[in-house]
Design an enzyme around this catalytic site. Sequence first.
Site, PDB file in Angstrom:
ATOM      1  CG  ASP A 135      -2.146   0.888   1.041  1.00  0.00           C
ATOM      2  OD1 ASP A 135      -2.332   1.439  -0.071  1.00  0.00           O
ATOM      3  OD2 ASP A 135      -2.896   1.065   2.010  1.00  0.00           O
ATOM      4  NE  ARG A 181      -4.107   5.193   0.345  1.00  0.00           N
ATOM      5  CZ  ARG A 181      -3.930   5.014  -0.961  1.00  0.00           C
ATOM      6  NH1 ARG A 181      -3.941   6.051  -1.777  1.00  0.00           N
ATOM      7  NH2 ARG A 181      -3.745   3.812  -1.464  1.00  0.00           N
ATOM      8  CG  ASN A 182      -0.637   4.371   3.459  1.00  0.00           C
ATOM      9  OD1 ASN A 182      -1.469   4.824   4.244  1.00  0.00           O
ATOM     10  ND2 ASN A 182      -0.912   3.422   2.582  1.00  0.00           N
ATOM     11  CG  ASP A 237      -1.330   2.740   6.943  1.00  0.00           C
ATOM     12  OD1 ASP A 237      -1.758   1.680   7.428  1.00  0.00           O
ATOM     13  OD2 ASP A 237      -2.043   3.723   6.729  1.00  0.00           O
TER      14      ASP A 237
HETATM   15  P1  ATP Z   1      -6.039   3.931   7.104  1.00  0.00           P
HETATM   16  O1  ATP Z   1      -5.862   2.490   6.773  1.00  0.00           O
HETATM   17  O2  ATP Z   1      -7.390   4.465   6.838  1.00  0.00           O
HETATM   18  O3  ATP Z   1      -4.943   4.796   6.556  1.00  0.00           O
HETATM   19  P2  ATP Z   1      -4.840   3.681   9.722  1.00  0.00           P
HETATM   20  O4  ATP Z   1      -5.398   2.827  10.786  1.00  0.00           O
HETATM   21  O5  ATP Z   1      -3.625   3.224   9.040  1.00  0.00           O
HETATM   22  O6  ATP Z   1      -5.981   4.036   8.692  1.00  0.00           O
HETATM   23  P3  ATP Z   1      -3.689   6.219   9.809  1.00  0.00           P
HETATM   24  O7  ATP Z   1      -4.247   6.715   8.519  1.00  0.00           O
HETATM   25  O8  ATP Z   1      -2.281   5.797   9.842  1.00  0.00           O
HETATM   26  O9  ATP Z   1      -4.570   5.078  10.371  1.00  0.00           O
HETATM   27  O10 ATP Z   1      -3.893   7.321  10.936  1.00  0.00           O
HETATM   28  C1  ATP Z   1      -4.978   8.187  11.019  1.00  0.00           C
HETATM   29  C2  ATP Z   1      -4.487   9.620  11.127  1.00  0.00           C
HETATM   30  O11 ATP Z   1      -3.494   9.748  12.125  1.00  0.00           O
HETATM   31  C3  ATP Z   1      -3.887  10.119   9.835  1.00  0.00           C
HETATM   32  O12 ATP Z   1      -4.396  11.411   9.583  1.00  0.00           O
HETATM   33  C4  ATP Z   1      -2.404  10.197  10.099  1.00  0.00           C
HETATM   34  O13 ATP Z   1      -1.877  11.330   9.487  1.00  0.00           O
HETATM   35  C5  ATP Z   1      -2.302  10.312  11.596  1.00  0.00           C
HETATM   36  N1  ATP Z   1      -1.123   9.564  12.067  1.00  0.00           N
HETATM   37  C6  ATP Z   1      -0.991   8.226  12.130  1.00  0.00           C
HETATM   38  N2  ATP Z   1       0.210   7.856  12.595  1.00  0.00           N
HETATM   39  C7  ATP Z   1       0.885   9.009  12.839  1.00  0.00           C
HETATM   40  C8  ATP Z   1       2.207   9.309  13.340  1.00  0.00           C
HETATM   41  N3  ATP Z   1       3.068   8.338  13.669  1.00  0.00           N
HETATM   42  N4  ATP Z   1       2.560  10.603  13.434  1.00  0.00           N
HETATM   43  C9  ATP Z   1       1.703  11.579  13.081  1.00  0.00           C
HETATM   44  N5  ATP Z   1       0.465  11.368  12.622  1.00  0.00           N
HETATM   45  C10 ATP Z   1       0.044  10.101  12.494  1.00  0.00           C
END
Ligand code: ATP
Length: 282
Positions: free
Chosen positions: A137, A141-142, A155
Amino acid sequence: DVLSSDYHIDRKQIHMIESLGNGQFGEVYRGMLKTAQQLEINIAIKTCKMQDSETTEAFLEEAYVMQKFDHPHIIKLIGVCTEHPVLLIMELARLGELRAYLVANRSDFDVVTLVLYCEQLASALEYLEAKKFVHRDIAARNVLVSNHESIKLADFGLSRQLTLDNAYYKASKGKLPIKWMAPESINFRRFTHLSDVWMFGVCMWEIITMGKKPFQGVANTDVIDQIENGVRLPLPGAYCPKRLFDLLQECWSYEPTNRPSFLQIESCLKSILNEERLNSNS
Ligand code: ATP
């Protein structure tokens, strides 16, 4: 799957400050962690809304994967609170999501920084390739931004398995990232290091265009037809180094074995970066 005991964190050490957004399993927060040495560290805290054992186990998968990595351009796992509600504690990337950062700061970017970002991600992916991990992925966005000179891959929710399972379909908001996927991933659900290379090509394109959306306005179902017919994402802009554009085309070779490895990509990007640095100083 087990988590090393070094990663267990006591909830009392954690202080939540504000919400950063919503993740697949629940809200993500910015916070502080107080270490045994009384140091305060900025952290990101992932929470898990559903608390049944099946969901908790799926949520913790990301921690099992992340604990295996130690790389300057991969978000580090700091620890896990295993008593309910389970929390995942990670290194904080202060400037948030790369795509939003690129869009918000379009006028401030120079080609050198954009190529630097590509090179940093390539080094992270070369590291994963050496560890035999397929990310599956790779997209802007990741990727998260720590500071203007450093981005990090995040991610790892999907990276553990080589075969596509139902959890994947449910995972990314019920959608597959078709516009980033290699043709063999779309057609046969085949995910390899070489399909990661294709995805990385799309991610480099997002970086170099400063946050454009790939195949915008094209229906997911039409993307594969276009790719089969030889259509590829367009030249990002006149400022895109020719050698970088050539590299993108190689990443998008229809035949996976014609694509370069991450090792080759990284070395090519290093050389482009040096060239662009020299150009910008002259
Ligand atoms: P998805 O699969 O929908 O991307 P996810 O469970 O992987 O969801 P993330 O998208 O990683 O979740 O996190 C949600 C939000 O939190 C995002 O806006 C991301 O920018 C923020 N975020 C996640 N991890 C971090 C981090 N380590 N530092 C700063 N911001 C973070």
